[in-house]
Design an enzyme around this catalytic site. Structure first.
Site, PDB file in Angstrom:
ATOM      1  N   HIS A 495       0.831  -1.206   0.000  1.00 53.23           N
ATOM      2  CA  HIS A 495       0.000   0.000   0.000  1.00 53.23           C
ATOM      3  C   HIS A 495       0.868   1.259   0.000  1.00 53.23           C
ATOM      4  CE1 HIS A 495      -3.591   2.446   1.297  1.00 53.23           C
ATOM      5  NE2 HIS A 495      -2.616   3.195   1.798  1.00 53.23           N
ATOM      6  N   GLU A 496       1.793   1.339   0.949  1.00 54.64           N
ATOM      7  CA  GLU A 496       2.627   2.537   1.058  1.00 54.64           C
ATOM      8  C   GLU A 496       3.543   2.689  -0.155  1.00 54.64           C
ATOM      9  OE1 GLU A 496       1.904   4.739   3.148  1.00 54.64           O
ATOM     10  OE2 GLU A 496       0.593   3.516   4.409  1.00 54.64           O
ATOM     11  N   HIS A 499       1.909   4.639  -2.843  1.00 54.98           N
ATOM     12  CA  HIS A 499       2.068   6.091  -2.714  1.00 54.98           C
ATOM     13  C   HIS A 499       3.426   6.535  -3.262  1.00 54.98           C
ATOM     14  CE1 HIS A 499      -1.572   6.938  -0.572  1.00 54.98           C
ATOM     15  NE2 HIS A 499      -1.241   6.275   0.517  1.00 54.98           N
ATOM     16  N   HIS A 502       3.527   6.491  -6.968  1.00 56.96           N
ATOM     17  CA  HIS A 502       2.727   7.623  -7.440  1.00 56.96           C
ATOM     18  C   HIS A 502       3.607   8.875  -7.479  1.00 56.96           C
ATOM     19  CE1 HIS A 502      -1.338   9.968  -6.801  1.00 56.96           C
ATOM     20  NE2 HIS A 502      -0.666  10.412  -7.842  1.00 56.96           N
TER      21      HIS A 502
END
Length: 715
Positions: A495-496, A499, A502
């Site tokens: 998940h992290e 980021h 991104h």
């Protein structure tokens, strides 16, 4: 979690709490995007061994945090902020003296960048650095820069320099779409900061914003502060579950997974015991938010906070949440019946379901039904193996490789922090990720992504490389084994890293809109999308191997794990957060719905683009683009080398890069099927107000993909 705080007109926005640049060195200054390093090493091995310490260099120069020379000592923050403020004054003077034109937007972006580079870095250091002196110096820098930003947000002369540009239709028509969009975003920030008010009210707005910044910082620190109780007040046999110092027991969390009901009860009652100071701080924070919103012309804080988001207003958000809650009501009742039944089975003498019970007993149900005891999975998920899994995924999907790089002396704040270089197969070095993964005293317990510096195209044609930090709380390796992750930890890591990618891939001309600097209710989409990869056997089998035997994780174990996440998911979603411990009230005030909405979007992207083959770079390209080279352009493109305004600004997220599954920098747009509620112009829930999207589609996507492990408040 995406840490993000917004300071108004120039918008210091970071990712997990805040962005940046001042006249500072470091961050690989002067490194060209295609340059490579001979010091890079494989990423998997770097995380499965303990760091060997920095090279013995008694006479070498200490570079400072993140390679910024000034930050070799706490006093450097004052130098950094003074440099940034001095440069900001020069840029304001310059933009106000120039005639309106494209240069106006470039200077605004450089102004934002000069302040953000200090504020973002300081925002991370003030909560994560192990030394108090650094934390205090960073906090003062945050306050100083934040105050300056709020003053600039209400600077009439600065506002008029931008207004002149946007009021001239001929000039506006001559701007490329990205520049025009960024100019509009700067103007929007001025407007919600009260630029239309008279001088006295503008000063009041600045004071309120600074007060809110101070209160937010105080409240945020208080959410993680442990509580203590005298030892004799707790039964002696549960002391071993907590930290004991002298005559006190320290409670630093809810211990929701503890099998002993008494341990969970004690942790719940002590950790959540109301703190008068924290309550007063929260009440003042909410009051000042309300005063500011009303002062600048909004009926509530949420109406102001949701301007510029996908949802647009609190009425849309509440419609979404209420419909979702109604749709899940039957499942929720059944879930709680199951949980109550499990407690009756295991503890018939004390079978009443208490507030500290649902997370534990829902976990027991999942483990019993699917045999998913975490200890069975941990040996397959060494940290090094998981990092190598991410590396394999990014290489196949995006042509990107992660390399471990030895930090310079003084560059990191703790010796177990790893530095990763993100390298593309044809474009070269894209940026850096600092991995602060391991537990330590006084470190916040949240898993977060922080933007330290945003990417942008500089005047000399060089691209300013993004720098981010991923902060987790993983156990250290032991004498006999590397760091082993539970399935939940592995999913959080993916998940992290979503980021982080991104931030690496969202390469725009302007730092004001780069990477995760996008609407909060969209920023979680790439990270949640990564969770789908983390739960797909075709991906997991690439890296999940027993750290001792080398055996691959059996497919049926992955299947059982995925199925188990559906159990009691509706009940988990209805659990409420305790407000005095709810740190998201700062970064996600009025926006916590974003996780649910992003999950609905991510589920659709996964099904449309990756469900058949999670590694295929070309299967989900628009028709006719399968053979296109990197940099193919759509009709939105503003010219050679310019990003498409929809792809890179309005819909400025790596979601497009991921949904397209092309190597990097695609400038065409991906339109999902009509049944989807993501359209090619990047709009989502805003279309509900135009009657173009059925709310039921959104609610159904969120309901079907409700998963355990995420606890949402509907308040």
């Amino acid at each position: 979690m995406l840490c993000a705080w917004r300071l108004g007109g120039l918008e210091l926005r970071a990712a997990a709490l805040w962005p940046g640049r001042a006249g500072l060195g470091g961050f690989g200054a002067g490194i060209r995007a295609r340059e490579v390093s001979t010091s890079w090493s494989p990423v998997g091995a770097a995380f499965n061994v303990k760091p060997q310490g920095r090279r013995l260099d008694l006479f070498g120069e200490r570079r400072g945090l993140f390679g910024v020379p000034e930050l070799s000592a706490p006093e450097g923050f004052r130098i950094a902020q003074e440099n940034a403020l001095r440069k900001a004054d020069l840029l304001v003077e310059r933009v106000c003296s120039l005639p309106p034109g494209p240069q106006t937007v470039l200077i605004f972006d450089e102004l934002s960048d000069s302040l953000c580079r200090v504020a973002d870095l300081a925002d991370f250091v003030k909560i994560a650095h192990p030394e108090r002196a650094f934390r205090e110096a960073a906090e003062e820098a945050c306050r100083s820069i934040g105050t300056m930003v709020e003053k600039l947000n209400t600077n009439v002369e600065l506002y008029q320099s931008l207004q002149k540009l946007l009021a001239d239709k001929k000039l506006v028509d001559s701007l490329d779409p990205e520049t025009r969009r960024v100019a509009e975003l700067f103007m929007f920030d001025f407007e919600i900061s009260g630029i239309h008010l008279d001088e006295e009210k503008r000063k009041r707005a600045v004071d309120l914003n600074v007060k809110i910044l101070d209160l937010s910082n105080t409240f945020l620190m208080g959410t993680n502060f442990p509580n203590k109780i005298e030892k004799h007040l707790l039964p002696e046999h549960i002391h071993r579950n907590f930290v004991v110092t002298g005559s006190h027991v320290i409670i630093d969390g809810l211990h929701a997974e503890a099998p002993d009901d008494l341990v969970r009860e004690a942790a719940y009652k002590i950790f959540l015991y109301p703190n008068a100071g924290q309550l007063k701080c929260l009440e003042e924070l909410l009051s000042n938010r309300d005063l500011l919103a009303k002062l600048v012309g909004y009926s509530t804080y949420s109406h102001r906070a949701l301007q510029g988001t996908i949802a647009k207003n609190p009425e849309t958000v509440m419609q979404f949440l209420e419909k979702l809650s109604d749709k899940l009501s039957e499942r929720t009742i059944k879930d709680f019946e199951m949980i109550r039944g499990m407690k009756m089975k295991l503890n018939p003498q004390n079978s009443e379901l208490m507030p500290w019970d649902p997370p534990y007993y829902s976990g027991v149900i999942r483990a019993e039904r699917y045999n998913i005891e975490p200890s069975l999975y941990c040996p397959f998920f060494s940290l090094g193996a998981c990092m190598e899994g991410l590396n394999i995924l990014f290489t196949k999907l995006l042509g990107i490789t992660l390399y471990a790089e030895q930090p310079a002396k003084g560059e990191v704040w703790c010796e177990d922090v790893r530095k990763l270089a993100v390298v593309h197969e044809s474009e070269g070095l894209l940026g850096y990720i600092y991995c602060d993964f391991f537990q330590r005293a006084d470190k916040p317990h949240q898993d977060c992504h922080f933007t330290i510096r945003g990417g942008r195209l500089k005047e000399d044609g060089e691209y300013q490389l993004p720098v981010v930090v991923l902060m987790l709380n993983l156990p250290h390796s032991s004498r006999n084994s590397p760091t082993l992750l539970t399935p939940g930890m592995m999913e959080n890591l993916f998940h992290e890293m979503g980021h982080a990618m991104h931030s690496m891939l969202g390469r725009t001309r302007y730092q004001h809109v780069t990477g995760t600097r996008c609407p909060t209710d969209f920023a979680e989409v790439p990270s949640i999308l990564m969770e789908y990869f983390a739960n797909d056997y075709r991906v997991v089998t690439q890296f999940a191997r027993h750290y001792q035997t080398g055996q691959s994780l059996p497919k049926n174990m992955v299947s059982r794990l995925c199925e188990s996440k559906k159990v009691c998911a509706a009940a988990d979603m209805q659990l409420q957060a305790w407000q005095l411990r709810f740190s998201h009230l700062v970064g996600y005030g009025a926006k916590y719905y974003s996780y649910l909405m992003s999950r609905a979007v991510a589920s659709m992207v996964w099904k449309e683009c990756f469900q058949q083959d999670p590694f295929n770079r070309v299967s989900c390209l628009p028709a006719g683009r399968q053979g296109s080279a990197i940099g193919g352009r759509c009709s939105h493109t503003a010219g050679a080398g310019s990003p498409c305004s929809w792809c890179k600004v309005c819909f400025r997220s790596v979601l497009l890069l991921m949904t397209l599954s092309v190597p990097l920098f695609p400038t065409w747009i991906r339109t999902l099927k009509p049944s989807s509620w993501i359209l090619s112009d990047g709009s989502t829930l805003a279309l509900l107000n135009q009657g173009r999207v059925d709310m039921n589609v959104v609610v159904n996507a969120a309901a079907v993909n409700t998963r355990s492990g995420f606890q949402y408040s509907l308040l």
